[in-house]
Structure formats: C-alpha cells, structure tokens
Design a protein around this motif. Structure first.
Motif, PDB file in Angstrom:
ATOM      1  N   ARG A  35     -12.577   7.835  15.792  1.00 42.29           N
ATOM      2  CA  ARG A  35     -12.541   8.844  16.855  1.00 42.29           C
ATOM      3  C   ARG A  35     -11.477   9.883  16.563  1.00 42.29           C
ATOM      4  NH1 ARG A  35     -13.194   5.471  22.583  1.00 42.29           N
ATOM      5  NH2 ARG A  35     -15.285   4.645  22.159  1.00 42.29           N
ATOM      6  N   ALA A  36     -10.332   9.433  16.033  1.00 44.50           N
ATOM      7  CA  ALA A  36      -9.258  10.370  15.696  1.00 44.50           C
ATOM      8  C   ALA A  36      -9.711  11.338  14.606  1.00 44.50           C
ATOM      9  CB  ALA A  36      -8.014   9.598  15.245  1.00 44.50           C
ATOM     10  N   GLN A  37     -10.431  10.813  13.606  1.00 43.69           N
ATOM     11  CA  GLN A  37     -10.925  11.658  12.521  1.00 43.69           C
ATOM     12  C   GLN A  37     -11.990  12.636  13.010  1.00 43.69           C
ATOM     13  OE1 GLN A  37     -12.200   8.692   9.672  1.00 43.69           O
ATOM     14  NE2 GLN A  37     -10.190   8.621   8.668  1.00 43.69           N
ATOM     15  N   ALA A  38     -12.820  12.173  13.953  1.00 45.32           N
ATOM     16  CA  ALA A  38     -13.917  13.010  14.446  1.00 45.32           C
ATOM     17  C   ALA A  38     -13.435  14.101  15.394  1.00 45.32           C
ATOM     18  CB  ALA A  38     -14.964  12.135  15.143  1.00 45.32           C
ATOM     19  N   THR A  39     -12.411  13.805  16.178  1.00 49.69           N
ATOM     20  CA  THR A  39     -11.960  14.745  17.212  1.00 49.69           C
ATOM     21  C   THR A  39     -10.639  15.435  16.891  1.00 49.69           C
ATOM     22  OG1 THR A  39     -10.751  13.036  18.442  1.00 49.69           O
ATOM     23  CG2 THR A  39     -13.104  13.316  18.958  1.00 49.69           C
ATOM     24  N   GLY A  40      -9.853  14.837  15.979  1.00 52.18           N
ATOM     25  CA  GLY A  40      -8.520  15.368  15.712  1.00 52.18           C
ATOM     26  C   GLY A  40      -7.553  15.126  16.857  1.00 52.18           C
ATOM     27  N   ASP A  41      -7.927  14.244  17.785  1.00 49.11           N
ATOM     28  CA  ASP A  41      -7.121  13.959  18.976  1.00 49.11           C
ATOM     29  C   ASP A  41      -6.023  12.956  18.630  1.00 49.11           C
ATOM     30  OD1 ASP A  41      -6.090  13.326  21.478  1.00 49.11           O
ATOM     31  OD2 ASP A  41      -8.054  13.372  22.455  1.00 49.11           O
ATOM     32  N   ILE A  42      -4.765  13.344  18.829  1.00 57.98           N
ATOM     33  CA  ILE A  42      -3.642  12.462  18.490  1.00 57.98           C
ATOM     34  C   ILE A  42      -3.614  11.220  19.377  1.00 57.98           C
ATOM     35  CG2 ILE A  42      -1.959  13.548  20.033  1.00 57.98           C
ATOM     36  CD1 ILE A  42       0.113  13.151  17.788  1.00 57.98           C
ATOM     37  N   PHE A  43      -4.221  11.307  20.567  1.00 54.21           N
ATOM     38  CA  PHE A  43      -4.287  10.151  21.458  1.00 54.21           C
ATOM     39  C   PHE A  43      -4.945   8.977  20.750  1.00 54.21           C
ATOM     40  CE2 PHE A  43      -7.015   7.733  24.433  1.00 54.21           C
ATOM     41  CZ  PHE A  43      -6.030   7.131  25.199  1.00 54.21           C
TER      42      PHE A  43
END
Length: 230
Positions: A35-43
């Motif tokens: 999910r982090a790789q797909a969205t770039g979201d640091i959360f």
C-alpha cells in the motif's frame, strides 16, 4: 510422558496459534508495504515498520516455543540449558521490540489524525513522542541488566517489576492520548487489556505458570490493533 510436559492437545493448539499470529504479522506487514508503494503514503510505511518489528521481535521467543512443543519435554540438562538460553534471548528481544512498537504506534496515529505526513508529529505531539522515547530508552536499559536473569528459569520478580515501570507509564500515556487526543476508544481498550494481561504474566507466571495463558488475549489485542490499521 514427563510430568512437566504439556498435554499434546495444548502443545498443538499453542503452535497453531503462534504460527497463525506470525503469518498474520508477516502478511499484514507486506500488505502495508504494498500500500505504501502504491500510494506513497507514509502512514502505511510506518504501519509496515510497526507490524514487521512486532512480528519479527515476537518470532524470537515464539519460534523456540514452537520447536519445544514439537520436540516435547526433555530431561537432558544440556538440552534444557539450550532451551532456557533461546527462550530467554527471545523474551529479551521481544521486550525491546515491543517497547519500540509503541513509538511507531504513536507516529502512525499522529500521521493518521494529522495532515498525512510526518510533520503531523509536531507541537504537543512531538513533546509526547520525546517523553515516550525517553521512557523507552530507560526501559531498554533496565532490560539489559544481568539481574533480569533472562537465561535462567529462576526469574527475579522485583526486576520484572522494575523494567516494566517505564513500560507501564508508556502504556498509560498511550491510552491517555488515544482517548483525549485522538478519540480512539477501541484502540484505548485494546492497549489497556494488552498491558493488563502482560503485567499479570510478568508478576504471576513464575509462581503460577498457567497465568502465562494470559499472553493469548494480549496477542489477540495486538492482532486486533493491526487489523484496525489495515
């Protein structure tokens, strides 16, 4: 069967639970990474670190337990010393990783309830994080003292209490900010139950080994917490 050996059904049940927990932590951690790789979201990056840290740390003491349950009891002194060493090392490592877990936990919640980036950990939240870091360092330092007798069956209950005082304070602060800062009531309940179960084991399992079963609801709380982040 040795008098000290757990019944076969109990050993199988414990292994199924431990393996299921470790697999869940691995899958959840990998899911957060994707999910982090797909969205770039640091959360999601913080959640990935938090989950994999917890799972890898717990693996240090769960894998030896799983192996012991497979092999059964032993009367060979050298084998018992080896088991005590690996279980002690596992408990030491998981004590450290469980402490650091709550630093990731706070950062993840700050990002979730902030503006979506690491700058959310600022102001009063940064002060709280610094207090948690100080408590974590104190706790880890106390864990390093030889008086903890990590590699012996004869544990010192007093030191079990000493090293967990800063950890309990971390828990109280965590529950406080979950309620007052984030209004995360379910997470607050889960953190509270996990700490209560953990302290029951720390203070009572030496005298009454069956109290060690309280680690099961503690672990379920962690699984539930991770599930909520998912």
């Amino acid at each position: 069967m040795s008098k000290k050996e757990k019944p076969l059904g109990m050993r199988i049940g414990e292994n199924v639970f431990c393996i299921g927990y470790l697999v869940f932590a691995l899958v959840a951690g990998c899911t957060f990474i994707l999910r982090a790789q797909a969205t770039g979201d640091i959360f999601y990056s913080i959640c990935a670190g938090m989950t994999l840290l917890l799972g890898c740390g717990d693996a240090f003491h769960l894998v030896p337990r799983i192996m012991i349950n497979f092999k059964g009891a032993t009367t060979i002194e050298s084998e018992q010393r080896k088991r005590d060493f690996w279980l002690g090392l596992g408990n030491l490592v998981s004590s450290v990783t469980m402490t650091v877990f709550y630093l990731f936990f706070f950062a993840a919640l700050s990002v979730k309830h902030g503006n979506g980036d690491i700058s959310s950990v600022s102001g009063n939240r940064m002060i709280l994080l610094m207090v948690l870091i100080v408590l974590a360092v104190i706790r880890i330092a106390l864990c390093a003292f030889p008086q903890n007798r990590w590699f012996s069956k004869e544990k010192d209950t007093n030191w079990g209490l000493y090293r967990n005082i800063p950890f309990v304070v971390m828990g109280v602060i965590t529950v406080g900010y979950l309620i007052m800062l984030f209004q995360e009531w379910l997470l607050a309940v889960l953190v509270t139950v996990s700490f209560v179960c953990y302290m029951v084991v720390v203070l009572g399992a030496n005298r009454k080994p069956m109290l060690g079963m309280m680690m099961i609801p503690k672990t379920i709380c962690y699984l539930w917490m991770i599930s909520l982040f998912l």
